[in-house]
Design a protein around this motif. Structure first.
Motif, PDB file in Angstrom:
ATOM      1  N   ARG A   1       0.848  -1.182   0.000  1.00 47.00           N
ATOM      2  CA  ARG A   1       0.000   0.000   0.000  1.00 47.00           C
ATOM      3  C   ARG A   1       0.889   1.239   0.000  1.00 47.00           C
ATOM      4  NH1 ARG A   1      -0.302   2.236   5.112  1.00 47.00           N
ATOM      5  NH2 ARG A   1       0.335   0.905   6.856  1.00 47.00           N
ATOM      6  N   VAL A   2       0.269   2.367  -0.265  1.00 40.54           N
ATOM      7  CA  VAL A   2       1.007   3.630  -0.307  1.00 40.54           C
ATOM      8  C   VAL A   2       1.032   4.248   1.091  1.00 40.54           C
ATOM      9  CG1 VAL A   2       1.013   5.985  -1.203  1.00 40.54           C
ATOM     10  CG2 VAL A   2       0.462   4.071  -2.712  1.00 40.54           C
ATOM     11  N   ARG A   3       2.215   4.711   1.500  1.00 39.33           N
ATOM     12  CA  ARG A   3       2.320   5.442   2.760  1.00 39.33           C
ATOM     13  C   ARG A   3       2.825   6.843   2.466  1.00 39.33           C
ATOM     14  NH1 ARG A   3       6.414   3.913   7.591  1.00 39.33           N
ATOM     15  NH2 ARG A   3       7.736   5.435   6.502  1.00 39.33           N
ATOM     16  N   ASP A   4       2.039   7.838   2.872  1.00 37.97           N
ATOM     17  CA  ASP A   4       2.476   9.219   2.717  1.00 37.97           C
ATOM     18  C   ASP A   4       3.650   9.500   3.642  1.00 37.97           C
ATOM     19  OD1 ASP A   4       0.652  10.027   0.748  1.00 37.97           O
ATOM     20  OD2 ASP A   4      -0.927  10.291   2.243  1.00 37.97           O
ATOM     21  N   THR A   5       4.463  10.486   3.273  1.00 36.50           N
ATOM     22  CA  THR A   5       5.666  10.805   4.042  1.00 36.50           C
ATOM     23  C   THR A   5       5.657  12.266   4.453  1.00 36.50           C
ATOM     24  OG1 THR A   5       6.860  11.311   2.002  1.00 36.50           O
ATOM     25  CG2 THR A   5       7.019   9.051   2.824  1.00 36.50           C
ATOM     26  N   HIS A   6       6.539  12.586   5.358  1.00 36.11           N
ATOM     27  CA  HIS A   6       6.756  13.982   5.750  1.00 36.11           C
ATOM     28  C   HIS A   6       7.298  14.751   4.547  1.00 36.11           C
ATOM     29  CE1 HIS A   6       8.735  17.431   7.691  1.00 36.11           C
ATOM     30  NE2 HIS A   6       7.888  17.232   8.691  1.00 36.11           N
ATOM     31  N   PRO A   7       6.960  16.043   4.410  1.00 34.40           N
ATOM     32  CA  PRO A   7       7.459  16.805   3.260  1.00 34.40           C
ATOM     33  C   PRO A   7       8.958  16.700   3.050  1.00 34.40           C
ATOM     34  CG  PRO A   7       5.801  18.085   4.440  1.00 34.40           C
ATOM     35  CD  PRO A   7       6.033  16.832   5.238  1.00 34.40           C
ATOM     36  N   LEU A   8       9.733  16.621   4.125  1.00 31.81           N
ATOM     37  CA  LEU A   8      11.183  16.495   3.986  1.00 31.81           C
ATOM     38  C   LEU A   8      11.595  15.132   3.452  1.00 31.81           C
ATOM     39  CD1 LEU A   8      12.510  18.216   7.244  1.00 31.81           C
ATOM     40  CD2 LEU A   8      12.572  19.107   4.902  1.00 31.81           C
ATOM     41  N   ALA A   9      10.693  14.160   3.559  1.00 26.49           N
ATOM     42  CA  ALA A   9      11.031  12.785   3.174  1.00 26.49           C
ATOM     43  C   ALA A   9      10.716  12.483   1.714  1.00 26.49           C
ATOM     44  CB  ALA A   9      10.302  11.798   4.077  1.00 26.49           C
TER      45      ALA A   9
ATOM     46  N   ASP B   1      -1.850  -6.096   7.096  1.00 25.78           N
ATOM     47  CA  ASP B   1      -3.189  -6.672   7.238  1.00 25.78           C
ATOM     48  C   ASP B   1      -3.741  -7.131   5.891  1.00 25.78           C
ATOM     49  OD1 ASP B   1      -3.276  -5.995  10.033  1.00 25.78           O
ATOM     50  OD2 ASP B   1      -3.661  -3.915   9.434  1.00 25.78           O
ATOM     51  N   PHE B   2      -2.862  -7.501   4.981  1.00 26.01           N
ATOM     52  CA  PHE B   2      -3.321  -7.887   3.647  1.00 26.01           C
ATOM     53  C   PHE B   2      -4.316  -9.040   3.707  1.00 26.01           C
ATOM     54  CE2 PHE B   2      -2.961 -10.502  -0.206  1.00 26.01           C
ATOM     55  CZ  PHE B   2      -3.356  -9.564  -1.145  1.00 26.01           C
ATOM     56  N   ASP B   3      -5.448  -8.858   3.006  1.00 27.26           N
ATOM     57  CA  ASP B   3      -6.544  -9.833   3.025  1.00 27.26           C
ATOM     58  C   ASP B   3      -6.980 -10.062   1.577  1.00 27.26           C
ATOM     59  OD1 ASP B   3      -8.800 -11.346   3.345  1.00 27.26           O
ATOM     60  OD2 ASP B   3      -9.948  -9.829   4.449  1.00 27.26           O
ATOM     61  N   LEU B   4      -6.644 -11.215   1.017  1.00 26.28           N
ATOM     62  CA  LEU B   4      -6.945 -11.487  -0.382  1.00 26.28           C
ATOM     63  C   LEU B   4      -8.444 -11.449  -0.646  1.00 26.28           C
ATOM     64  CD1 LEU B   4      -5.673 -12.192  -3.111  1.00 26.28           C
ATOM     65  CD2 LEU B   4      -5.924 -14.616  -2.511  1.00 26.28           C
ATOM     66  N   SER B   5      -9.247 -11.885   0.335  1.00 20.37           N
ATOM     67  CA  SER B   5     -10.691 -11.925   0.123  1.00 20.37           C
ATOM     68  C   SER B   5     -11.289 -10.522   0.010  1.00 20.37           C
ATOM     69  CB  SER B   5     -11.380 -12.688   1.259  1.00 20.37           C
ATOM     70  OG  SER B   5     -11.231 -12.008   2.493  1.00 20.37           O
ATOM     71  N   TYR B   6     -10.597  -9.502   0.544  1.00 17.02           N
ATOM     72  CA  TYR B   6     -11.075  -8.132   0.366  1.00 17.02           C
ATOM     73  C   TYR B   6     -10.912  -7.692  -1.082  1.00 17.02           C
ATOM     74  CZ  TYR B   6     -11.178  -3.051   0.432  1.00 17.02           C
ATOM     75  OH  TYR B   6     -11.469  -1.734   0.143  1.00 17.02           O
TER      76      TYR B   6
ATOM     77  N   ARG C   1      -5.353   0.470   1.597  1.00 12.33           N
ATOM     78  CA  ARG C   1      -5.090  -0.914   1.192  1.00 12.33           C
ATOM     79  C   ARG C   1      -4.341  -0.932  -0.137  1.00 12.33           C
ATOM     80  NH1 ARG C   1      -8.386  -4.663   3.948  1.00 12.33           N
ATOM     81  NH2 ARG C   1     -10.025  -3.731   5.236  1.00 12.33           N
ATOM     82  N   PRO C   2      -3.800  -2.104  -0.536  1.00  9.76           N
ATOM     83  CA  PRO C   2      -3.231  -2.201  -1.881  1.00  9.76           C
ATOM     84  C   PRO C   2      -4.247  -1.758  -2.941  1.00  9.76           C
ATOM     85  CG  PRO C   2      -2.579  -4.091  -0.592  1.00  9.76           C
ATOM     86  CD  PRO C   2      -3.554  -3.320   0.255  1.00  9.76           C
ATOM     87  N   LEU C   3      -3.767  -1.091  -3.970  1.00 11.16           N
ATOM     88  CA  LEU C   3      -4.636  -0.333  -4.871  1.00 11.16           C
ATOM     89  C   LEU C   3      -5.134  -1.154  -6.047  1.00 11.16           C
ATOM     90  CD1 LEU C   3      -2.630   3.025  -4.772  1.00 11.16           C
ATOM     91  CD2 LEU C   3      -4.746   2.453  -3.563  1.00 11.16           C
ATOM     92  N   TRP C   4      -5.882  -2.216  -5.757  1.00 11.53           N
ATOM     93  CA  TRP C   4      -6.474  -3.018  -6.824  1.00 11.53           C
ATOM     94  C   TRP C   4      -7.669  -3.799  -6.288  1.00 11.53           C
ATOM     95  CZ3 TRP C   4      -6.609  -8.391  -6.293  1.00 11.53           C
ATOM     96  CH2 TRP C   4      -5.770  -8.938  -5.313  1.00 11.53           C
ATOM     97  N   GLU C   5      -8.561  -4.178  -7.214  1.00 14.51           N
ATOM     98  CA  GLU C   5      -9.725  -5.014  -6.894  1.00 14.51           C
ATOM     99  C   GLU C   5     -10.059  -5.887  -8.099  1.00 14.51           C
ATOM    100  OE1 GLU C   5     -12.063  -1.728  -4.064  1.00 14.51           O
ATOM    101  OE2 GLU C   5     -12.913  -2.369  -5.983  1.00 14.51           O
ATOM    102  N   ILE C   6     -10.576  -7.072  -7.821  1.00  9.97           N
ATOM    103  CA  ILE C   6     -11.078  -7.987  -8.853  1.00  9.97           C
ATOM    104  C   ILE C   6     -12.490  -8.421  -8.454  1.00  9.97           C
ATOM    105  CG2 ILE C   6     -10.891 -10.364  -9.702  1.00  9.97           C
ATOM    106  CD1 ILE C   6      -7.942 -10.028  -9.969  1.00  9.97           C
ATOM    107  N   TYR C   7     -13.387  -8.450  -9.419  1.00  7.09           N
ATOM    108  CA  TYR C   7     -14.753  -8.949  -9.208  1.00  7.09           C
ATOM    109  C   TYR C   7     -15.001 -10.118 -10.155  1.00  7.09           C
ATOM    110  CZ  TYR C   7     -15.770  -4.661  -6.606  1.00  7.09           C
ATOM    111  OH  TYR C   7     -15.759  -3.638  -5.691  1.00  7.09           O
ATOM    112  N   VAL C   8     -15.382 -11.256  -9.608  1.00  6.31           N
ATOM    113  CA  VAL C   8     -15.807 -12.400 -10.404  1.00  6.31           C
ATOM    114  C   VAL C   8     -17.335 -12.350 -10.467  1.00  6.31           C
ATOM    115  CG1 VAL C   8     -15.789 -14.900 -10.641  1.00  6.31           C
ATOM    116  CG2 VAL C   8     -13.795 -13.725  -9.662  1.00  6.31           C
TER     117      VAL C   8
END
Length: 476
Positions: free
Chosen positions: A57-65, A75-80, A112-119
């Protein structure tokens, strides 16, 4: 500890996203009967290590970083991320398009990680759909389609799950803030040294004059095209948060027949088809299209050599290797072959221009700037008045693909809307067919399914003209 930092381009996609401007891309695959939700989960679970950043997932940083960073999601959950849905009877194309339209209007969860799949079960003929969407920050050109790992080039059944053992995944700890800041400072210092060297080269007439002159000239050409912008049209309005999606398809051979008869490329034919179809839609609505040229944004892949003498040095792609160029889109009522010839001439001129070099200069300039300038540069590239229609055409495999031993029959891509352009078209060839994914703003393109019908009609008209031309050539 290494820091996996987002690129300038990818971080700009995050900053530009709003409730009305979604920055995800993806597509719909339609499979023959037999694909099960559990099979998709099993295949992805087994192959997820081959999917870059699927568990990050993406984590924002301090402006100096510096720019945001990628970190493992503890907490990665494949079912999500892999979800199950079903259409009510009869499961036709209209119902499918309505369901997908609602999915496309929802932003991805940044936590969360930036993707989704729908069956999706319940399609006509017992077929099964698989819809996927991925944030542009994740779906970059280096990785290609993040979920290509799901597909096989042969029909192989899943092995029995009894006794299978899958190694547990353990997320890495995120790098300490001190490391992130130190790397950002080192990158800034390195950029400063590169900038100083570039100035020295530019001041040396034996090294830099020609290069600087060419870059400046091409940059002025690109800026001039952007300032001129696009004409006012019913397709350019303030976007709502909601979308409409429709599909169209044709035989790839139909487009090849047109190319054999009149020359050009498959992409030229696609642009001509889109111009004709959009013109038909506007006239069907009662709008005047006489002498009307809209502007179409056509992504073009770039591979430029930079550094050292021409032809020497590293191969560098611009951003994710793709830049957008503006081209006229004639939508007036005219002879379809004349439209095609005009587009062939325009596209040939764009290929010979140096717009790609100019775009490269703009991307590198943004790399020296603070995050606020990243967003400003991206807003310039996505200026509201720049174009009327976005069109992306990417060739796909011509051999069949399978998921869990089930044949992929159809594949419709989509690309997001930007600025005030309420229509985008994504086109892909696959297994002898050409598939058009049509995405529109829900309020402006309320009749997007009608546009799909016009795409089909436009292909038929060009194909008929091509067959007549080839028949006449054989008689001569």
């Amino acid at each position: 500890m290494a820091v996996d930092r987002l690129s300038v381009l990818d971080s700009s996609f995050l900053r530009l996203e709003t409730t009305s401007h979604h920055m995800h891309v993806g597509g719909l695959g339609i499979f023959e009967p037999g694909l099960a939700y559990a099979d998709v989960v099993r295949v992805l679970r087994d192959r997820i290590d081959a999917v870059p950043r699927a568990r990050k997932r993406v984590r924002d940083t301090h402006p100096l970083a510096g720019r945001p960073i990628w970190v493992d999601d503890p907490d990665f959950d494949l079912s999500y991320h892999v979800r199950h849905a079903a259409l009510p009877t009869p499961g036709d194309r209209h119902q499918l398009g309505e369901f997908l339209s609602r999915l496309m209007g929802r932003k991805l969860d940044r936590a969360r990680p930036l993707w989704e799949i729908y069956v999706i079960d319940g399609l006509e003929g017992d077929r099964v759909g698989m819809f996927r969407k991925t944030h542009l920050a994740m779906a970059n050109g280096e990785d290609g389609d993040p979920f290509g790992a799901l597909l096989d080039d042969h029909r192989s059944a899943l092995e029995p799950e009894v006794g299978r053992f899958t190694a547990a995944w353990h997320p890495d700890r995120p790098p300490p803030s001190s490391v992130v800041v130190a790397q950002a400072m080192a990158e800034r210092l390195d950029r400063g040294q590169q900038a100083a060297m570039a100035v020295v080269e530019t001041l040396d007439p034996r090294v830099g004059v020609r290069r600087a002159t060419a870059a400046a000239g091409s940059a002025l050409g690109l800026v001039g095209r952007m300032v001129r912008g696009a004409p006012q049209s019913p397709l350019n309005k303030r976007l709502s948060p909601h979308r409409r999606f429709a599909m169209a398809s044709c035989e790839l051979e139909d487009l090849r027949v047109v190319r054999r008869a009149f020359g050009g490329t498959i992409n030229d034919v696609v642009v001509a088809v889109v111009g004709d179809a959009v013109g038909r839609l506007l006239r069907w609505r009662g709008h005047e299209t006489k002498d009307l040229d809209l502007k179409v944004m056509v992504p073009v892949r770039v591979d430029e050599r930079v550094g050292g003498a021409p032809g020497v040095g590293e191969t560098r792609t611009v951003g994710d290797g793709v830049v957008g160029v503006l081209a006229p889109l004639p939508v007036m009522q005219m002879d379809p072959v004349a439209r095609l010839y005009r587009i062939m001439g325009e596209m040939a001129g764009l290929k010979e221009s140096r717009q790609a070099v100019a775009a490269d200069q703009l991307v590198r300039l943004a790399g020296y700037a603070p995050p606020a300038l990243h967003a400003s540069a991206a807003r310039v590239v996505s200026a509201d008045s720049r174009y009327n229609v976005a069109l992306s055409n990417a060739p796909g495999p011509q051999e069949p693909r399978y998921l869990a031993g089930t044949l992929l029959e159809e594949s419709y891509p989509f690309i997001p809307l930007a600025g005030d352009s309420a229509l985008s078209l994504a086109v892909s060839s696959y297994a002898g067919q050409m598939f058009f994914g049509l995405l529109g703003d829900r309020d402006t393109l309320f009749d997007i399914e009608r546009l799909g019908d016009f795409v089909t009609e436009s292909v038929d008209v060009l194909r008929s003209a091509a067959l007549d031309q080839l028949a006449q050539a054989r008689e001569r």
